[in-house]
Design an enzyme around this catalytic site. Structure first.
Site, mmCIF file in Angstrom:
data_model
loop_
_atom_site.group_PDB
_atom_site.id
_atom_site.type_symbol
_atom_site.label_atom_id
_atom_site.label_comp_id
_atom_site.label_asym_id
_atom_site.label_seq_id
_atom_site.Cartn_x
_atom_site.Cartn_y
_atom_site.Cartn_z
ATOM 1 N N GLY A 193 0.852 -1.184 0.000
ATOM 2 C CA GLY A 193 0.000 0.000 0.000
ATOM 3 C C GLY A 193 0.887 1.233 0.000
ATOM 4 O O GLY A 193 0.916 2.004 -0.958
ATOM 5 N N ARG A 205 -5.262 13.794 -0.863
ATOM 6 C CA ARG A 205 -4.878 14.059 0.535
ATOM 7 C C ARG A 205 -5.608 15.274 1.087
ATOM 8 O O ARG A 205 -6.004 15.286 2.253
ATOM 9 C CB ARG A 205 -3.365 14.269 0.633
ATOM 10 N N ARG A 231 -26.792 16.920 29.437
ATOM 11 C CA ARG A 231 -26.509 15.920 30.473
ATOM 12 C C ARG A 231 -26.111 16.604 31.785
ATOM 13 O O ARG A 231 -25.212 17.450 31.801
ATOM 14 C CB ARG A 231 -25.361 15.018 30.000
ATOM 15 N N HIS A 250 -19.815 11.704 25.961
ATOM 16 C CA HIS A 250 -21.114 11.017 25.904
ATOM 17 C C HIS A 250 -21.271 9.948 26.988
ATOM 18 O O HIS A 250 -22.333 9.314 27.082
ATOM 19 C CB HIS A 250 -21.310 10.361 24.531
ATOM 20 N N GLY A 251 -20.219 9.695 27.762
ATOM 21 C CA GLY A 251 -20.327 8.662 28.792
ATOM 22 C C GLY A 251 -20.728 7.337 28.176
ATOM 23 O O GLY A 251 -20.335 7.017 27.054
ATOM 24 N N GLU A 308 -5.043 7.182 1.694
ATOM 25 C CA GLU A 308 -4.231 8.166 0.935
ATOM 26 C C GLU A 308 -2.860 8.363 1.600
ATOM 27 O O GLU A 308 -2.297 9.456 1.549
ATOM 28 C CB GLU A 308 -4.933 9.523 0.811
ATOM 29 N N GLU A 364 2.677 7.993 8.974
ATOM 30 C CA GLU A 364 4.133 7.813 8.823
ATOM 31 C C GLU A 364 4.568 8.233 7.411
ATOM 32 O O GLU A 364 5.612 8.869 7.232
ATOM 33 C CB GLU A 364 4.536 6.351 9.086
HETATM 34 C C1 LIG Z 1 -11.252 1.318 3.640
HETATM 35 C C2 LIG Z 1 -10.069 1.478 2.751
HETATM 36 C C3 LIG Z 1 -10.227 2.011 1.465
HETATM 37 C C4 LIG Z 1 -9.143 2.130 0.610
HETATM 38 N N1 LIG Z 1 -9.325 2.588 -0.669
HETATM 39 C C5 LIG Z 1 -8.293 2.546 -1.569
HETATM 40 C C6 LIG Z 1 -8.489 2.869 -2.947
HETATM 41 O O1 LIG Z 1 -9.581 3.272 -3.368
HETATM 42 N N2 LIG Z 1 -7.456 2.701 -3.794
HETATM 43 C C7 LIG Z 1 -6.228 2.284 -3.390
HETATM 44 O O2 LIG Z 1 -5.322 2.164 -4.219
HETATM 45 N N3 LIG Z 1 -5.993 2.003 -2.079
HETATM 46 C C8 LIG Z 1 -7.003 2.116 -1.158
HETATM 47 N N4 LIG Z 1 -6.775 1.786 0.164
HETATM 48 C C9 LIG Z 1 -5.460 1.320 0.574
HETATM 49 C C10 LIG Z 1 -4.697 2.307 1.416
HETATM 50 O O3 LIG Z 1 -4.249 3.377 0.607
HETATM 51 C C11 LIG Z 1 -3.553 1.566 2.094
HETATM 52 O O4 LIG Z 1 -4.141 0.682 3.056
HETATM 53 C C12 LIG Z 1 -2.583 2.483 2.764
HETATM 54 O O5 LIG Z 1 -1.850 3.218 1.805
HETATM 55 C C13 LIG Z 1 -1.587 1.724 3.667
HETATM 56 O O6 LIG Z 1 -1.014 0.659 2.972
HETATM 57 P P1 LIG Z 1 -0.984 -0.817 3.637
HETATM 58 O O7 LIG Z 1 -2.343 -1.113 4.132
HETATM 59 O O8 LIG Z 1 -0.399 -1.751 2.644
HETATM 60 O O9 LIG Z 1 -0.024 -0.661 4.868
HETATM 61 P P2 LIG Z 1 1.574 -0.875 4.839
HETATM 62 O O10 LIG Z 1 2.159 -0.085 3.730
HETATM 63 O O11 LIG Z 1 1.853 -2.318 4.881
HETATM 64 O O12 LIG Z 1 1.962 -0.208 6.223
HETATM 65 C C14 LIG Z 1 1.815 -0.895 7.487
HETATM 66 C C15 LIG Z 1 2.347 0.016 8.590
HETATM 67 O O13 LIG Z 1 3.734 0.264 8.370
HETATM 68 C C16 LIG Z 1 3.979 1.661 8.295
HETATM 69 N N5 LIG Z 1 5.010 1.922 7.291
HETATM 70 C C17 LIG Z 1 5.067 1.469 6.017
HETATM 71 N N6 LIG Z 1 6.155 1.935 5.406
HETATM 72 C C18 LIG Z 1 6.809 2.712 6.302
HETATM 73 C C19 LIG Z 1 8.008 3.502 6.266
HETATM 74 N N7 LIG Z 1 8.741 3.605 5.149
HETATM 75 N N8 LIG Z 1 8.377 4.161 7.391
HETATM 76 C C20 LIG Z 1 7.620 4.088 8.513
HETATM 77 N N9 LIG Z 1 6.464 3.378 8.605
HETATM 78 C C21 LIG Z 1 6.076 2.702 7.515
HETATM 79 C C22 LIG Z 1 2.644 2.272 7.898
HETATM 80 O O14 LIG Z 1 2.550 3.636 8.277
HETATM 81 C C23 LIG Z 1 1.664 1.382 8.641
HETATM 82 O O15 LIG Z 1 1.585 1.813 9.982
HETATM 83 C C24 LIG Z 1 -7.854 1.733 1.059
HETATM 84 C C25 LIG Z 1 -7.689 1.238 2.357
HETATM 85 C C26 LIG Z 1 -8.773 1.110 3.198
HETATM 86 C C27 LIG Z 1 -8.560 0.550 4.571
#
Ligand SMILES: Cc1cc2nc3c(=O)[nH]c(=O)nc-3n(C[C@H](O)[C@H](O)[C@H](O)COP(=O)(O)OP(=O)(O)OC[C@H]3O[C@@H](n4cnc5c(N)ncnc54)[C@H](O)[C@@H]3O)c2cc1C
Length: 398
Positions: free
Chosen positions: A135, A256, A281, A351-352, A376, A380
């Site tokens: 991601g 973003r 309340r 809201h307790g 987005e 981090e």
């Molecule tokens: C409900 C929902 C809707 C979404 N919709 C879309 C969409 O429409 N299109 C799309 O493309 N994506 C979508 N996403 C995906 C979303 O953009 C990703 O989940 C997000 O970018 C994080 O990627 P990941 O889940 O793979 O986490 P990871 O990249 O695996 O990260 C896991 C953890 O490690 C940390 N981390 C990762 N790399 C580093 C670094 N270099 N330094 C420090 N910390 C780091 C992260 O901050 C996080 O805490 C969606 C996600 C959700 C939950």
């Protein structure tokens, strides 16, 4: 009565759009949000209402049938909508990002083909970067498009597509063989047209069912599986392969600001609920708002709402002025989402026990706020973008 999150210097047109949306939110969204969300029901009537108001074409240029409004107008509209129900803002967000990418990077033919129908809400956009194993690390994308004599063949799996089942145009980032040394230069955005729905929607293209989420319900989030899916070369955004990373980063930069705006909207609503509840309340002979501990919470919440709003507006205005806003959008997204989580949590505490009941809106906001810390780009990743930008601009001369 609203004193918080005001925006100075808006045009009459912007004021009018916002007043219309605010009324729509109060009448058509807030009264129905809890029921629809708990039922995980797609807000079809609300979406129709947004189509009628022209919101799907809000930022699409007038020559393509849109309203030609700025990112700021869009962000303020999103703030209002998220104040009502975040899922509704999710319905238009990916559409808006794809329209922005087409407007900025599409060929004249692609703009002509899609933007008028996007403005009317007939073509609805989603965008797909994430995969099951990545991601944050976008350049590591594995889904691959291989060039053949008649076009490209795509294989691989995408993850987390918001509006994956309810859109009919998805901008998909895949790997192509450009022979470039840097991984991100081997990525290409394809415009994948598909029918709405689930299952094998086209030969070689499947949208498995909706992912069951803790919040952000009503709007669908899906996977997308390519298994020998064939697509013509003229469906490459901008007509040239290898440019996909740049396209998507431009898209998420406006995205973003949008996520920051959503966070502002949820925080405003959490504050509104808290200040109302705290005057109703009573404990120990007076309204809880009269206990200084609660009054100070309200003061801190309102200050956070205000700060986040101002930073979000600043980031939007910067982008509208044509300047790069990576640092400011990152800062706005970071602070707005973190503050949103804090303000929502404080409202919940005020809201307790009732905050834990599904009858009260705050329980929904509590489940919505965490998504904004992730979508987005996580906090981090925002800090990575911000610090890189700062080190670029404040380069040491020593
Ligand atoms: C409900 C929902 C809707 C979404 N919709 C879309 C969409 O429409 N299109 C799309 O493309 N994506 C979508 N996403 C995906 C979303 O953009 C990703 O989940 C997000 O970018 C994080 O990627 P990941 O889940 O793979 O986490 P990871 O990249 O695996 O990260 C896991 C953890 O490690 C940390 N981390 C990762 N790399 C580093 C670094 N270099 N330094 C420090 N910390 C780091 C992260 O901050 C996080 O805490 C969606 C996600 C959700 C939950």
């Amino acid at each position: 009565m609203a004193r918080l999150a005001q925006t100075a210097g808006l045009t009459d047109v912007q004021e009018e759009i916002l007043a219309t949306v605010r009324t729509f939110v109060d009448k058509e969204i807030i009264p129905h949000a809890q029921t629809l969300e708990h039922g995980d029901t797609y807000p079809a009537d609300i979406v129709d209402g947004m189509k009628e108001m022209g919101l799907f074409g809000l930022t699409i240029p007038e020559e393509y049938g849109g309203l030609g409004e700025s990112l700021l107008t869009y962000a303020l509209v999103v703030e209002q909508i998220a104040r009502g129900w975040m899922s509704v803002s999710g319905v238009i967000n990916t559409h808006f990002i794809v329209a922005h990418m087409l407007k900025q990077h599409g060929t004249p033919e692609q703009k002509e083909k899609y933007l008028p129908r996007m403005a009317a809400g007939e073509v609805r956009g989603s965008f797909s970067m994430s995969e099951p194993e990545l991601g944050s690390d976008v350049a590591a994308i594995r889904t691959r498009a291989v060039k053949g004599s008649g076009g490209y063949t795509i294989n691989g799996q995408k993850m987390w597509l918001t509006n994956g089942g309810t859109s009919n145009l998805t901008a998909v980032l895949v790997k192509t063989d450009e022979g470039a040394e840097k991984a991100h230069q081997n990525l290409t955005t394809f415009l994948v047209e598909k029918p709405e729905g689930y299952g094998e929607v086209l030969p070689g293209l499947s949208i498995p069912g909706k992912i069951d989420k803790m919040g952000y319900k009503g709007v669908d989030t899906t996977e997308m599986v390519f298994d020998g899916f064939e697509i013509a070369a003229d469906q490459i955004l901008g007509g040239v392969s290898g440019q996909g990373f740049r396209h998507m980063m431009d898209g998420v930069e406006v995205g973003r600001v949008n996520v920051a705006a959503r966070a502002c909207g949820i925080a405003i609503r959490a504050f509104e609920l808290a200040i109302e509840y705290s005057q109703q309340r009573r404990t120990f002979g007076k309204a809880i708002a009269e206990h200084q501990a609660i009054a100070f919470k309200l003061a801190e919440m309102a200050t956070k709402v205000e700060a986040a709003h101002l930073m979000m507006v600043n980031a939007a205005r910067l982008k509208d002025s044509g300047q790069r806003n990576d640092v400011e959008a990152g800062m706005a997204k970071l602070i707005a989402s973190e503050y949103c989580a804090e303000v929502t949590q404080e409202s919940f505490r005020i809201h307790g026990g009732y905050g834990y009941s599904k009858e009260y809106e705050i329980e929904r906001l509590m489940r919505e706020a965490p998504f904004l810390l992730i979508g987005e780009g996580t906090s981090e990743i925002q800090k990575t973008i911000i610090s890189r930008g700062l080190l670029r601009d404040y380069r040491s001369r020593g």
